[in-house]
Write an enzyme that holds these catalytic residues in place. Structure first.
Site, PDB file in Angstrom:
ATOM      1  N   TYR A  11      51.720  35.741  42.402  1.00 16.14           N
ATOM      2  CA  TYR A  11      51.503  37.175  42.629  1.00 16.14           C
ATOM      3  C   TYR A  11      52.365  38.034  41.709  1.00 16.14           C
ATOM      4  O   TYR A  11      51.951  39.098  41.271  1.00 16.14           O
ATOM      5  CB  TYR A  11      51.707  37.531  44.112  1.00 16.14           C
ATOM      6  CG  TYR A  11      50.473  37.214  44.907  1.00 16.14           C
ATOM      7  CD1 TYR A  11      49.351  38.048  44.855  1.00 16.14           C
ATOM      8  CD2 TYR A  11      50.384  36.047  45.650  1.00 16.14           C
ATOM      9  CE1 TYR A  11      48.185  37.735  45.534  1.00 16.14           C
ATOM     10  CE2 TYR A  11      49.220  35.717  46.349  1.00 16.14           C
ATOM     11  CZ  TYR A  11      48.123  36.580  46.281  1.00 16.14           C
ATOM     12  OH  TYR A  11      46.965  36.269  46.941  1.00 16.14           O
ATOM     13  N   ARG A  59      50.503  38.064  38.463  1.00 14.27           N
ATOM     14  CA  ARG A  59      49.327  38.944  38.546  1.00 14.27           C
ATOM     15  C   ARG A  59      49.755  40.408  38.540  1.00 14.27           C
ATOM     16  O   ARG A  59      49.098  41.262  37.946  1.00 14.27           O
ATOM     17  CB  ARG A  59      48.531  38.630  39.812  1.00 14.27           C
ATOM     18  CG  ARG A  59      47.850  37.283  39.756  1.00 14.27           C
ATOM     19  CD  ARG A  59      47.047  37.008  41.006  1.00 14.27           C
ATOM     20  NE  ARG A  59      45.994  38.001  41.217  1.00 14.27           N
ATOM     21  CZ  ARG A  59      45.171  38.003  42.257  1.00 14.27           C
ATOM     22  NH1 ARG A  59      45.263  37.058  43.175  1.00 14.27           N
ATOM     23  NH2 ARG A  59      44.249  38.935  42.389  1.00 14.27           N
ATOM     24  N   ASN A  93      38.818  45.510  44.546  1.00 10.30           N
ATOM     25  CA  ASN A  93      39.874  45.180  43.594  1.00 10.30           C
ATOM     26  C   ASN A  93      41.253  45.381  44.209  1.00 10.30           C
ATOM     27  O   ASN A  93      41.441  46.258  45.036  1.00 10.30           O
ATOM     28  CB  ASN A  93      39.740  46.063  42.342  1.00 10.30           C
ATOM     29  CG  ASN A  93      38.431  45.790  41.608  1.00 10.30           C
ATOM     30  OD1 ASN A  93      37.804  44.764  41.837  1.00 10.30           O
ATOM     31  ND2 ASN A  93      38.024  46.712  40.757  1.00 10.30           N
ATOM     32  N   HIS A 125      40.418  44.762  49.938  1.00 15.62           N
ATOM     33  CA  HIS A 125      41.157  43.501  49.838  1.00 15.62           C
ATOM     34  C   HIS A 125      42.647  43.707  49.631  1.00 15.62           C
ATOM     35  O   HIS A 125      43.362  42.775  49.281  1.00 15.62           O
ATOM     36  CB  HIS A 125      40.558  42.630  48.723  1.00 15.62           C
ATOM     37  CG  HIS A 125      39.144  42.211  49.001  1.00 15.62           C
ATOM     38  ND1 HIS A 125      38.302  41.686  48.050  1.00 15.62           N
ATOM     39  CD2 HIS A 125      38.406  42.256  50.150  1.00 15.62           C
ATOM     40  CE1 HIS A 125      37.121  41.427  48.601  1.00 15.62           C
ATOM     41  NE2 HIS A 125      37.156  41.768  49.855  1.00 15.62           N
ATOM     42  N   THR A 173      30.156  44.477  40.508  1.00 14.34           N
ATOM     43  CA  THR A 173      30.304  43.487  41.573  1.00 14.34           C
ATOM     44  C   THR A 173      28.970  42.783  41.759  1.00 14.34           C
ATOM     45  O   THR A 173      27.911  43.406  41.638  1.00 14.34           O
ATOM     46  CB  THR A 173      30.754  44.138  42.900  1.00 14.34           C
ATOM     47  OG1 THR A 173      30.720  43.140  43.925  1.00 14.34           O
ATOM     48  CG2 THR A 173      29.880  45.323  43.308  1.00 14.34           C
ATOM     49  N   ALA A 188      30.439  48.073  33.669  1.00 16.75           N
ATOM     50  CA  ALA A 188      30.897  49.142  34.551  1.00 16.75           C
ATOM     51  C   ALA A 188      31.393  50.374  33.779  1.00 16.75           C
ATOM     52  O   ALA A 188      31.030  51.511  34.106  1.00 16.75           O
ATOM     53  CB  ALA A 188      32.016  48.614  35.444  1.00 16.75           C
TER      54      ALA A 188
END
Ligand SMILES: [Zn+2]
Length: 255
Positions: A73, A76, A107, A130, A198, A240
């Site tokens: 994490y 990321r 996201n 999320h 998506t 997008a």
């Protein structure tokens, strides 16, 4: 692959649908942040050391190998902190400024939130379904902390002694009750759906679009992959960033 003319026709139809919509439901996914250089962290591209994302983003992984999970994490987080919102994020914010809408984001990078906040839009109209890589919370008392304030050299702990964990929804976990409520209630109040970047395959988020389709409301799908759209959808075969910018071209400002 659509011929350019087909894209123009689809764009014109999508602009028209947007023009007459009363309230818009937007569902966005990883494709929205692709132009910012944020990887999906899924599938073969999401491999980190020897781990697959599905093996790391779980409570069981955090219980058995918390250092590995934290390191992933942290990595990321560094990726998303180095990224900048793209023109697609900004176009989506402009759209939300002009249209009554609710945006459901899958996201966790916080990039849309960044421009949303800058624009002074109501945070209640943007749901990060999320969670966010930029926050952590205590497993015991639920107190929230920005990741940027946490030590990087040790597993962070809360003042209460509980473990801090990333504030993201892990595999096998439910969405927050307020988000489940939004997903169940909002589609009935909206008369147009817009899916951006998506595949809309991940439930329960995908269910919001299903409700719109069952009510015969149009759904615009901005995605280079035709498989992201269902028969009856307004499919615009663009990425997008490009798609959102093009969609807003010439759109009148509604007072
Ligand atoms: Zn605590």
């Amino acid at each position: 692959m659509h011929a350019p003319a087909a894209v123009e026709v689809a764009l014109a139809q999508a602009r028209q649908a947007l023009g007459s919509a009363r309230r818009l439901l937007v569902l966005c996914g990883a494709g929205l942040s692709a132009a910012s250089g944020v990887p999906t962290f899924r599938g073969p591209d999401g491999l980190w050391r020897q781990w697959r994302p599905e093996e790391l983003a779980t409570q069981a992984a955090f219980d058995h190998a918390p250092e590995e999970v934290w390191a992933w994490y942290r990595w990321r987080l560094e990726v998303v902190l180095a990224a900048r919102p793209n023109l697609g994020h900004r176009a989506l914010v402009r759209l939300a400024e002009r249209r009554e809408s609710v945006v459901l984001s899958q996201n966790v990078d916080g990039l849309l939130e960044e421009v949303w906040e800058e624009a002074g839009l109501d945070p209640a109209r943007l749901a990060a379904l999320h969670g966010s890589l930029r926050r952590a919370h205590c497993e015991r008392c639920a107190v929230a902390r920005p990741m940027s304030e946490l030590p990087t050299d040790a597993l962070p702990r809360c003042a209460c002694g509980g473990r801090l964990r990333p504030s993201v929804v892990w595999f096998g976990e439910s969405l927050q009750p307020r988000h489940l409520h939004l997903l169940a209630e909002e589609p009935a109040c909206c008369d147009l759906g817009l899916a951006v970047g998506t595949s809309a395959l991940v439930w329960p988020a995908a269910g919001a679009l299903e409700i719109l389709r069952r009510r015969s409301r149009p759904v615009i799908v901005l995605n280079p992959d035709p498989a992201a759209a269902l028969p009856g959808d307004l499919h615009v075969a663009l990425g997008a960033e490009d798609g959102l910018v093009r969609l807003l071209e010439g759109m009148e400002v509604r007072a």
